[in-house]
Design an enzyme around this catalytic site. Structure first.
Site, mmCIF file in Angstrom:
data_model
loop_
_atom_site.group_PDB
_atom_site.id
_atom_site.type_symbol
_atom_site.label_atom_id
_atom_site.label_comp_id
_atom_site.label_asym_id
_atom_site.label_seq_id
_atom_site.Cartn_x
_atom_site.Cartn_y
_atom_site.Cartn_z
ATOM 1 N N GLU A 81 -6.650 6.900 2.613
ATOM 2 C CA GLU A 81 -5.685 5.995 1.980
ATOM 3 C C GLU A 81 -4.434 6.013 2.841
ATOM 4 O O GLU A 81 -3.809 7.062 3.025
ATOM 5 C CB GLU A 81 -5.358 6.439 0.553
ATOM 6 C CG GLU A 81 -4.381 5.519 -0.149
ATOM 7 C CD GLU A 81 -3.819 6.117 -1.416
ATOM 8 O OE1 GLU A 81 -2.569 6.151 -1.550
ATOM 9 O OE2 GLU A 81 -4.608 6.584 -2.254
ATOM 10 N N CYS A 88 3.737 4.803 -0.613
ATOM 11 C CA CYS A 88 2.904 3.882 0.173
ATOM 12 C C CYS A 88 2.789 2.540 -0.526
ATOM 13 O O CYS A 88 2.547 1.514 0.115
ATOM 14 C CB CYS A 88 1.523 4.484 0.430
ATOM 15 S SG CYS A 88 0.684 5.075 -1.042
#
Length: 1018
Positions: A776, A810
């Protein structure tokens, strides 16, 4: 006498069964009174229905277009957005979408109100009270859909817009206070004027609202003569309109900035001797609002004025306690208070907030009967507090009206009733005929139509539900005897428990516990956390010091890097222990993971303190960090228990059995980032363990101390220490050694795209089995806003998405796409909202933005800001405090997404203006970046949201909300393209790549036949 207002927070989330039982025990009415009240209420309902000509327009609307119908929702959505949408093209598309999506034919001619029928028959179509096209008579649905397709014609757009404006006239007493006063005088009403508008987002908003309130007070006061606060008009004020930071965590700021505004208005109202009421708002602001009232009540500048008042919400469990303390305040200050008792207008949002925030219970009652019972208990207490309190009762419920009148008569106390403008007129006319001379005040909204809908939707939700008294009152098919409900009888019959379909927040998910939050609006909770941070000892021993990003002189603890020998030993131990762990099965592994979740919550103050010191996380972010870690453990425990319980039998031919079983791969390497040093660290490990693997975990080199604490808790929760080893150190050395190790059977990684590429290359170069790489990575996350979006909601969601957690998520917002028509207004609002942010010590509950993680991150952000100054337009930057790696949030305007080659990881928001005709081109430039993590859309047009979603690939799409804060099991998180490999963390498919599949087929006919087939009976 000092009143401990903060102690009210002790009962905010009182157990509902206990709270309702206490209400019942207080017995607000005798059996004889209850019989008399019911009889009178039934007679009131009958009289109200007979006076149908006096039924309010709002009530007619509620009866015909309930918000539980698509048509009611379409009208509300249409109205809300039309009044705020500046460009004609968006208005046309909105009208087409909403009109073309509902069954208007089912409502024709059913309402007794001329307005509602006109809006259904002709007004919505032509803007005039005229007969409609023959086509509408024979095929209204087809006619409307054809009309919707032709809606670009100016006459149709103008007609619908005019209809909405006419609706606005019915719901607002006047656009200006002067117009509202004139109408009130002509209609012989006493009013409490509410100046429409949402809460302030900027200091400029607060100044503007203060001026509007002051102008209203002067206008009301000029015509008040000597009427006094009981007999003359008044003004209601929302404290959230007077400060952009009206929050308990900002109490000092509230008293410094909001209170002077409030006092100026109160002094002005006192000078005219009119009623000045502080409206009730959300439950987490209750104690703060009462502290402000307390100081105001003691102000000598207000003289002997008796017009100061506030609203109390009966749906809050603390209602009776608040009234008791208000009576104490009145006596201690020597100032009579005016108290308006309302049932409450934020019920659904209070329920949702409690669930989202993991509260122990709800601050409000979950059943209507309990709320109505609470109202009676509070009413009796208010009346008993006379003359210290002048009681005002806001209700449209015949039973409540009759009950309050009886309580007041028995106590020989004069009280006031209140109703909303447009509602309750016929009910109170019937009451006046039976008991002449009562005081009825109208709560009257004043303002422009674009400010109407947020207020209106709250009131319609409150009164328009199918179960509400207002809705049933108007429904002739329901006998008056059934409309009138004695809440005491209901509660006695069904018991004092909560609503059976509204579980406690902890039980929200059914198959697993919701994580427990901490209510930072409660002073005692804030004190507990700040004390935990202050008392945190130095952690670890030996190795290099770890400095706090908020204070470079503070050593948080020490950590030594894992040596090659330690890594080899950890792999060997894990390899030896893993088979037994895998063999134990999903149920056994789930038990350990649930114990870990409990351990996280039991140690949450310490864990939050470490996150604050080591990672620079604010207290609110620390709370969210612990909650997410616990959610991961419980969610993956559930998956382990259900997906790894044993072989799954598959369908096939007779004579054989076929099964599929999941099992662990071996030893996983989990590499986690510093921005979620507990949640992602814990979550990766929990996923790997749930699937039957052992783990070597490498935390980010900036945050090894919180990782070490998590590993200790895992071990203490019953996990064999050999199954989880902490291997701290730099990625270039320790991380590289872990990934390249021959005993590594899989890698889970969260971090930067460049690092993911290096890991991928390293794994590709390995000899032996091809092992899974679950990554990720970051994102160049955008949000698209159109002209139908609600300005206040956009500002709220953009600020938290871009600058929350110092922009170090993020999922954080990096690029905001604004339509040319509204860009200037939104930018002005964003700059003002930025100025209201607090940057500083993350251990201070008031801090919104803490430090960035280290000097390297700070330097990169400073270099980017300098580049923006050269190549773009730097719109605003907040100053950063000294002493740590702080970076002031930046707002900049850029010409194109192509200017950003990679993610800028910090509190920097880039704005791009666009024309709606250029949406495919503008969105295509963002998509061309190759990232695909989060995407936001703000629009009232479903078609716009669908188009943006189609144009921009993203793993997580958020519409009309922030784009951060994905919840485990609710919003599974993970991107595509440069933003990750999948599967999504916290989703139902999360464990698939951590596991191996084994299919087993057994030919049972070799044993002599298939018993299940041979034993079939006719």
């Amino acid at each position: 006498m000092t009143i401990a207002w903060d102690d009210l927070d002790l009962n905010t989330y009182r157990d509902e069964t206990e709270a309702v039982a206490a209400l019942l025990k207080s017995a607000p009415l005798s059996a004889e009174a209850r019989r008399d009240i019911r009889t009178e209420a039934v007679e009131l309902v009958t009289a109200t229905r007979q006076a149908a000509s006096r039924q309010g327009v709002v009530e007619s609307f509620l009866q015909e277009f309930s918000l539980s119908t698509p048509e009611g929702l379409a009208l509300m959505c249409l109205a809300e957005a039309l009044l705020r949408t500046p460009d004609e093209d968006a208005r046309d598309r909105l009208i087409a979408e909403k009109i073309g999506s509902a069954d208007w034919a089912s409502h024709l001619g059913r309402s007794g109100s001329l307005f509602v029928n006109a809006s259904t028959w002709g007004l919505m179509l032509t803007g005039k009270l005229v007969d409609v096209d023959e086509g509408a008579r024979t095929d209204l649905v087809g006619y409307l859909r054809r009309l919707a397709r032709r809606v670009g014609e100016p006459v149709i757009a103008a007609a619908v817009a005019q209809a909405i404006r006419i609706m606005g006239e019915q719901f607002v007493l006047g656009r200006t206070i002067e117009a509202a006063l004139a109408r009130a005088v002509s209609e012989g009403r006493i009013c409490s004027f509410d100046m429409l508008g949402e809460g302030a987002r900027t200091h400029a908003d607060a100044a503007r609202y203060e001026q509007a309130y002051a102008d209203a007070i002067r206008a009301v006061g000029a015509g008040a003569s000597a009427a006094g606060p009981e007999s003359g008009h008044g003004v209601s004020v929302k404290l959230s309109a007077l400060s952009p930071r009206y929050e308990a965590t900002h109490e000092a700021n509230v008293f410094e900035n909001l209170y002077p505004r409030l006092k100026r208005l109160a002094v002005l109202a006192a000078g005219f001797n009119i009623n000045f009421t502080i409206d009730a708002e959300e439950a987490d602001r209750l104690a703060l609002s009462l502290k402000l009232l307390d100081r105001l009540a003691h102000e000598r500048d207000l003289g002997s004025w008796t017009g100061l008042g506030l609203a109390v919400q009966a749906y809050q469990k603390r209602g009776p306690e608040v009234i008791e303390r208000l009576a104490d305040l009145s006596r201690a200050s020597g100032r009579r208070l005016m108290v308006r008792l309302v049932k409450g207008a934020y019920w659904d949002s209070e329920i949702k907030r409690a669930q989202v925030n993991g509260r122990p219970d709800y601050p409000v009652y979950t059943t209507k009967a309990a709320t109505d019972l609470s109202y009676l208990v509070c009413a009796k207490a208010l009346i008993a507090a006379s003359p210290a309190i002048y009681a005002q009762f806001a209700t449209h419920n015949a039973h409540t009206l009759a009950a309050v009148r009886r309580l007041a008569a028995d106590a020989d106390v004069t009280v006031e009733f209140q109703r909303l403008h447009g509602m309750g007129e016929a009910l109170y006319a019937a009451a006046e005929e039976r008991h002449p001379g009562g005081v009825v005040r109208t709560y009257a909204p004043v303002g422009e139509h674009e400010n109407l809908l947020p207020y209106l939707v709250r009131r319609l939700l409150e009164n328009g539900a199918n179960s509400s008294f207002v809705h049933l009152l108007l429904d002739e098919s329901v006998p008056p005897d059934s409309v009138v409900v004695d809440p005491i009888s209901v509660v006695e019959t069904v018991g004092p428990g909560p609503h059976p379909r509204i579980p406690k927040p902890a039980n929200l998910y059914g198959d697993r516990l919701n994580s427990a939050g901490i209510d930072l609006s409660a002073k005692a909770e804030r004190a507990r956390l700040t004390e935990a941070v202050a008392d945190l000892p130095s952690l670890g021993s030996g190795g290099a010091p770890i400095f706090s990003p908020a204070d470079h002189n503070r050593i948080v603890g020490y950590c030594a890097d894992a040596t090659p020998e330690a890594i080899d030993a950890a792999f060997a131990a894990a390899k030896a222990a893993q088979p037994a762990w895998n063999q134990a099965g999903g149920m056994a592994r789930a038990k350990v993971l649930r114990a870990m979740a409990d351990a996280l919550e039991a140690n949450r103050e310490r864990l939050i303190a470490i996150c604050t010191r080591e990672a620079g996380k604010t207290l609110a972010d620390g709370v969210a960090e612990v909650r997410e870690a616990a959610d991961f453990c419980r969610y993956y425990a559930h998956l382990a228990q259900t997906r790894f319980a044993g072989p799954e039998l598959l369908k096939g031919p007779v004579g054989e059995t076929n099964s599929l079983e999941l099992h662990g791969r071996g030893v996983f390497v989990c590499i986690s980032p510093w921005n979620f040093p507990l949640a992602i660290f814990t979550g990766q490990i929990a996923a790997a363990l749930a699937a039957g693997n052992a783990v070597l975990a490498k935390p980010a080199e900036q945050t090894p101390l919180i990782a070490a604490e998590a590993v200790r808790l895992y071990h203490a929760s019953g996990l064999d220490p050999r199954l989880l080893a902490l291997t701290p150190g730099p990625g270039e050395t320790v991380g590289a050694a872990l990934v390249a190790h021959p005993s590594c059977d899989g890698v889970a990684f969260t971090g930067g795209t460049d690092t993911a590429w290096r890991i991928n290359q390293s794994l590709a170069a390995r000899k032996g089995p091809i092992i899974p790489f679950i990554a990720e990575t970051g994102g160049l996350n955008g949000m698209f806003v159109d002209t139908t979006a609600l300005r206040e909601q956009v500002i709220d969601d953009v600020i938290v998405s871009a600058f929350g957690s110092a922009g170090q998520r993020c999922s954080a917002l990096r690029i905001l796409f604004l339509p040319n028509e509204t860009a200037d207004s939104l930018i002005e609002g964003l700059i003002g909202a930025m100025d209201a942010l607090i940057i500083g010590d993350p251990a201070d509950p008031a801090t919104d933005v803490g430090p960035v993680i280290d000097a390297e991150a700070q330097g990169a952000l400073q270099a980017h800001a300098e580049r923006l100054g050269r190549e773009a337009k730097l719109l605003h930057q907040l100053p950063a405090p000294a002493g740590g790696t702080f970076f002031g949030p930046v707002l900049a305007e850029i010409p194109s997404a192509a200017l950003l080659e990679r993610e800028v990881f910090g509190p920097v928001l880039h704005i791009i203006r666009y024309d709606v005709a250029d949406l495919p081109k503008v969105a295509g430039e963002l998509a061309a970046s190759g990232y695909g993590l989060t995407l936001g859309v703000h629009s009232r047009l479903e078609a716009f949201a669908a188009e943006v979603t189609r144009l921009v690939p993203a793993g997580n799409v958020y519409v009309n909300r922030s784009i951060i804060g994905a919840v485990v099991g609710v919003q599974p998180f993970g991107g595509e393209g440069l933003s990750g490999t999948g599967p999504k963390a916290g989703g139902p498919n999360a464990l698939g790549r951590y596991a191996m599949e084994r299919a087993v087929s057994v030919n049972i006919t070799a044993q002599g036949g298939d018993p299940s087939l041979l034993n079939l009976t006719h």
